[in-house]
Design an enzyme around this catalytic site. Structure first.
Site, PDB file in Angstrom:
ATOM      1  N   LYS A 220     -10.725  -5.035  -3.951  1.00 11.67           N
ATOM      2  CA  LYS A 220     -11.823  -4.115  -4.271  1.00 11.67           C
ATOM      3  C   LYS A 220     -11.330  -2.727  -4.628  1.00 11.67           C
ATOM      4  CE  LYS A 220     -13.391  -4.378   0.444  1.00 11.67           C
ATOM      5  NZ  LYS A 220     -12.305  -4.053   1.367  1.00 11.67           N
TER       6      LYS A 220
ATOM      7  N   LYS B 223      -3.644 -10.512  -5.879  1.00 13.96           N
ATOM      8  CA  LYS B 223      -4.932 -10.914  -5.302  1.00 13.96           C
ATOM      9  C   LYS B 223      -6.054 -10.033  -5.874  1.00 13.96           C
ATOM     10  CE  LYS B 223      -5.646  -8.106  -1.173  1.00 13.96           C
ATOM     11  NZ  LYS B 223      -6.368  -8.017   0.062  1.00 13.96           N
TER      12      LYS B 223
ATOM     13  N   LYS C 205       0.830  -1.221   0.000  1.00 13.88           N
ATOM     14  CA  LYS C 205       0.000   0.000   0.000  1.00 13.88           C
ATOM     15  C   LYS C 205       0.861   1.266   0.000  1.00 13.88           C
ATOM     16  CE  LYS C 205      -4.378  -1.782   1.008  1.00 13.88           C
ATOM     17  NZ  LYS C 205      -5.686  -1.735   1.624  1.00 13.88           N
TER      18      LYS C 205
HETATM   19  P1  ATP Z   1      -8.622  -3.270  -0.100  1.00 10.41           P
HETATM   20  O1  ATP Z   1      -8.532  -3.537  -1.563  1.00 10.41           O
HETATM   21  O2  ATP Z   1      -9.422  -2.058   0.253  1.00 10.41           O
HETATM   22  O3  ATP Z   1      -7.326  -3.360   0.609  1.00 10.41           O
HETATM   23  P2  ATP Z   1      -9.498  -5.948   0.197  1.00 10.41           P
HETATM   24  O4  ATP Z   1     -10.344  -6.262  -0.979  1.00 10.41           O
HETATM   25  O5  ATP Z   1      -8.146  -6.497   0.239  1.00 10.41           O
HETATM   26  O6  ATP Z   1      -9.505  -4.405   0.475  1.00 10.41           O
HETATM   27  P3  ATP Z   1     -10.234  -6.336   2.967  1.00 10.41           P
HETATM   28  O7  ATP Z   1     -11.312  -5.514   3.532  1.00 10.41           O
HETATM   29  O8  ATP Z   1      -8.859  -5.932   3.270  1.00 10.41           O
HETATM   30  O9  ATP Z   1     -10.383  -6.458   1.401  1.00 10.41           O
HETATM   31  O10 ATP Z   1     -10.429  -7.864   3.371  1.00 10.41           O
HETATM   32  C1  ATP Z   1     -11.592  -8.440   3.870  1.00 10.41           C
HETATM   33  C2  ATP Z   1     -11.460  -9.939   3.970  1.00 10.41           C
HETATM   34  O11 ATP Z   1     -11.437 -10.516   2.685  1.00 10.41           O
HETATM   35  C3  ATP Z   1     -10.191 -10.412   4.679  1.00 10.41           C
HETATM   36  O12 ATP Z   1     -10.478 -11.550   5.461  1.00 10.41           O
HETATM   37  C4  ATP Z   1      -9.289 -10.781   3.548  1.00 10.41           C
HETATM   38  O13 ATP Z   1      -8.345 -11.748   3.917  1.00 10.41           O
HETATM   39  C5  ATP Z   1     -10.284 -11.347   2.554  1.00 10.41           C
HETATM   40  N1  ATP Z   1      -9.812 -11.205   1.189  1.00 10.41           N
HETATM   41  C6  ATP Z   1      -9.484 -10.038   0.571  1.00 10.41           C
HETATM   42  N2  ATP Z   1      -9.114 -10.272  -0.696  1.00 10.41           N
HETATM   43  C7  ATP Z   1      -9.190 -11.607  -0.879  1.00 10.41           C
HETATM   44  C8  ATP Z   1      -8.928 -12.457  -1.985  1.00 10.41           C
HETATM   45  N3  ATP Z   1      -8.509 -11.978  -3.146  1.00 10.41           N
HETATM   46  N4  ATP Z   1      -9.099 -13.791  -1.840  1.00 10.41           N
HETATM   47  C9  ATP Z   1      -9.530 -14.286  -0.659  1.00 10.41           C
HETATM   48  N5  ATP Z   1      -9.795 -13.542   0.421  1.00 10.41           N
HETATM   49  C10 ATP Z   1      -9.640 -12.216   0.331  1.00 10.41           C
END
Ligand code: ATP
Ligand code: LTN
Length: 334
Positions: A200, A197, A115
């Site tokens: 969002k 990964k 980040k």
């Molecule tokens: P951001 O993009 O804003 O950092 P993010 O999409 O990574 O957000 P988080 O809110 O950080 O989402 O994560 C919420 C949950 O979803 C956590 O338990 C995280 O481990 C899980 N998660 C996020 N991305 C993935 C993915 N690509 N595959 C599986 N689990 C995920």
């Protein structure tokens, strides 16, 4: 809270509309654990402030995420469900734990490094301190289990280290939590770059499936998904693109990887991508519709938040006052 059951805590940031990755990696497992454990689920709104947010958007994302939790089967009557910023103890415990955390522990975190690169104009203290706030979330409730995706494993390790460090310095106080990471679907990859990964906050909307995408958009995004050059539907580390699609199809339909390989033997990538898209749309369509219905009733969501904050606060402040006492702060008399 049932004393015999294990306590489980998890949260998601309302930093955007959640993706299929969040659903498969996190929410899907939360539902399955609801009857087995005392579950506490939060909307981690304070965490989102570590990157720039548009205030009105953050507020609406918070309601959206709450409605998605409920539409996905997280019943607020069966768990504690609350907004992180409504319980002041999270920020307060963070201060105490900050005094026992070293910069080197935080600056080596993969998420911080990623980040810092993607938000180079705003590398703030909160971004670095993110795991300490997360540790506070978990330790306040003495959670035994924390269901998360693979990307959060490192943060769970810091949480465990801090719990052990505090317990050693001041006597047994915190439960040392275990991560709960499912074997399939813990890391769903970007549809445009299978090495990354699915996230969002990816600037490329074709890289993720959002829970707000309609059927046509979902199928179009899967048709465009990046895959490898050969045309065989086989799961392998050398074929991260198609393996990601197989993982998605497996978690969504409940079919094993082997049975999918057999079912699609001789079938081309194009047809498989449509099948994956259809299965994901079948999963998401009803959740999205139910979410939109729930969202219309803000008063209901506010009442869920109010009750959840009261329930969470009772537990959190009990732990925080124990912590304050142990570190030597003078108790406030009421
Ligand atoms: P951001 O993009 O804003 O950092 P993010 O999409 O990574 O957000 P988080 O809110 O950080 O989402 O994560 C919420 C949950 O979803 C956590 O338990 C995280 O481990 C899980 N998660 C996020 N991305 C993935 C993915 N690509 N595959 C599986 N689990 C995920
Ligand atoms: N950092 C988490 C969201 C989160 C969380 C938590 C997860 C905040 N607090 C406590 C589990 C337990 C993420 O998934 N990015």
């Amino acid at each position: 809270m049932n004393e015999e059951k294990k306590t489980l805590f998890s949260a998601i940031q309302p930093s955007g509309i959640i993706t299929l990755g969040n659903y498969i990696g996190a929410i899907r497992n939360w539902k399955d654990l609801m009857d087995k454990c005392n579950c506490i689920y939060a909307l981690a709104d304070l965490h989102t402030l570590t990157v720039k947010q548009v205030p009105a958007q953050l507020r609406s994302n918070t309601y959206e995420l709450a409605a998605i939790y409920i539409a996905s089967g997280i019943d607020p009557e069966k768990c504690i469900f609350f907004v992180q910023s409504h319980v002041g103890a999270h920020a307060e415990l963070t201060w105490i734990l900050n005094t026992m955390t070293y910069p080197g522990e935080l600056s080596r975190m993969t998420q911080f490094k990623d980040k810092s690169r993607s938000h180079a104009d705003n590398v703030n203290m909160g971004l670095m301190d993110y795991p300490v706030l997360m540790a506070s979330d978990i330790l306040l409730y003495n959670a035994d289990l924390v269901p998360v995706g693979q990307d959060q494993k490192q943060h769970l390790e810091i949480t465990r280290d801090l719990a052990i460090r505090f317990n050693n310095r001041y006597s047994e106080t915190f439960t040392v939590p275990e991560p709960y990471i499912s074997s399939v679907g813990a890391k769903i990859s970007s549809l445009q770059d299978p090495e990354k990964k699915m996230s969002k906050s990816d600037p490329n909307v074709n890289a993720f499936i959002s829970l707000n995408d309609d059927r046509d958009t979902i199928i179009r995004k899967f048709k465009r998904a990046v895959t490898d050059s050969d045309n065989e539907i086989v799961f392998s580390e050398e074929k991260p693109g198609i393996s990601n699609l197989i993982t998605i199809y497996s978690t969504v339909t409940g079919k094993s990887i082997e049975s999918i390989e057999q079912e699609f033997e001789g079938v081309g990538y194009g047809d498989f991508k449509i099948a994956v898209g259809e299965s994901v749309a079948d999963l998401i369509d009803p959740i999205r519709e139910e979410k939109n219905k729930i969202l219309k009733d803000k008063a209901y969501l506010d009442s869920v938040f109010k009750r959840g904050a009261e329930q969470a606060e009772r537990i959190a402040y009990r732990t925080l006052s124990k912590v304050y006492r142990k570190v030597g702060l003078v108790e406030r008399k009421h």
